[in-house]
Design a protein around this motif. Sequence first.
Motif, mmCIF file in Angstrom:
data_model
loop_
_atom_site.group_PDB
_atom_site.id
_atom_site.type_symbol
_atom_site.label_atom_id
_atom_site.label_comp_id
_atom_site.label_asym_id
_atom_site.label_seq_id
_atom_site.Cartn_x
_atom_site.Cartn_y
_atom_site.Cartn_z
ATOM 1 N N GLU A 18 39.469 28.252 -129.769
ATOM 2 C CA GLU A 18 40.647 27.384 -129.587
ATOM 3 C C GLU A 18 40.799 27.102 -128.312
ATOM 4 N N ILE A 19 40.548 27.850 -127.329
ATOM 5 C CA ILE A 19 40.511 27.534 -125.766
ATOM 6 C C ILE A 19 39.872 26.364 -125.547
ATOM 7 N N TYR A 20 38.436 26.401 -125.996
ATOM 8 C CA TYR A 20 37.442 25.465 -125.798
ATOM 9 C C TYR A 20 37.955 24.265 -126.217
ATOM 10 N N GLN A 21 38.528 24.203 -127.631
ATOM 11 C CA GLN A 21 38.886 22.909 -128.163
ATOM 12 C C GLN A 21 40.266 22.235 -127.394
ATOM 13 N N LYS A 22 41.101 23.049 -126.816
ATOM 14 C CA LYS A 22 42.343 22.694 -126.318
ATOM 15 C C LYS A 22 41.939 21.967 -124.890
ATOM 16 N N LEU A 23 40.968 22.695 -124.407
ATOM 17 C CA LEU A 23 40.644 22.236 -123.012
ATOM 18 C C LEU A 23 39.813 20.853 -122.860
ATOM 19 N N THR A 24 38.948 20.695 -123.945
ATOM 20 C CA THR A 24 38.176 19.654 -124.245
ATOM 21 C C THR A 24 38.984 18.383 -124.589
ATOM 22 N N LYS A 28 41.436 15.981 -118.753
ATOM 23 C CA LYS A 28 40.548 14.848 -118.246
ATOM 24 C C LYS A 28 39.192 15.343 -117.854
ATOM 25 N N TYR A 29 39.246 16.508 -117.502
ATOM 26 C CA TYR A 29 37.867 17.173 -116.948
ATOM 27 C C TYR A 29 36.791 17.449 -117.656
ATOM 28 N N PHE A 30 36.804 17.821 -119.046
ATOM 29 C CA PHE A 30 36.148 18.298 -119.885
ATOM 30 C C PHE A 30 35.905 17.269 -121.135
ATOM 31 N N ASN A 31 34.586 16.439 -121.424
ATOM 32 C CA ASN A 31 34.722 15.481 -122.333
ATOM 33 C C ASN A 31 33.637 16.325 -123.471
ATOM 34 N N GLN A 32 32.963 17.481 -123.098
ATOM 35 C CA GLN A 32 32.012 18.061 -124.058
ATOM 36 C C GLN A 32 32.286 19.563 -123.700
ATOM 37 N N ASN A 33 31.899 20.397 -124.932
ATOM 38 C CA ASN A 33 31.827 21.807 -124.689
ATOM 39 C C ASN A 33 30.893 22.347 -123.517
ATOM 40 N N ILE A 34 29.808 21.744 -123.462
ATOM 41 C CA ILE A 34 28.756 21.892 -122.296
ATOM 42 C C ILE A 34 29.199 21.882 -120.814
ATOM 43 N N GLU A 35 30.160 20.837 -120.626
ATOM 44 C CA GLU A 35 30.718 20.674 -119.382
ATOM 45 C C GLU A 35 31.733 21.877 -119.367
ATOM 46 N N LEU A 36 32.458 22.227 -120.174
ATOM 47 C CA LEU A 36 33.535 23.366 -120.112
ATOM 48 C C LEU A 36 32.753 24.449 -119.839
ATOM 49 N N PHE A 37 31.850 24.767 -120.822
ATOM 50 C CA PHE A 37 30.932 26.001 -120.569
ATOM 51 C C PHE A 37 30.532 26.191 -119.085
ATOM 52 N N THR A 38 29.602 25.034 -118.779
ATOM 53 C CA THR A 38 29.219 25.206 -117.247
ATOM 54 C C THR A 38 30.204 25.564 -116.169
ATOM 55 N N CYS A 39 31.383 24.685 -116.246
ATOM 56 C CA CYS A 39 32.526 25.235 -115.339
ATOM 57 C C CYS A 39 32.770 26.510 -115.528
#
Length: 142
Positions: A18-24, A28-39
């Motif tokens: 749910e955190i991944y879903q919410k933040l993507t 504005k920072y994360f368009n894809q889960n891989i971007e969020l995972f990298t950060c």
Amino acid sequence: MSENNKRNWIGIEKDDFEIYQKLTKETKYFNQNIELFTCATLIGIYIVGQPLPIKNRRDLIRLDMRTTNKNFTIVKCLAIAKENDVDILNNENKLYSYCENYANAGIKELYNWYIDNNYDFETKVSMVLLDFWRQVDLNSID
């Protein structure tokens, strides 16, 4: 690389989906889960400093783009730099497990920044990432 070292997915802690879903969806920072995972991996390694093992795994990111997406290159570089061993690339299971555990610690820190109303989330992430890059000694890279 042998076939038994090939992976198809990067996983996260099931409760963090749910955190991944919410933040993507809400930033504005994360368009894809891989971007969020990298950060999250970067924050886990360089801000939190300790991996947090995944206890209840959920697949999140398909590795079918691993050769074309620059975020996979960044994730690999983070693992190499932290381990100081390029041979980690020879075992994808070890490589991605390593990053998953640091991302598991990092996503929790990132989410704490998101829910903290004392500052703007995007500004906080930008400040942290800029501070990190300022600490990198480019002269030490051969």
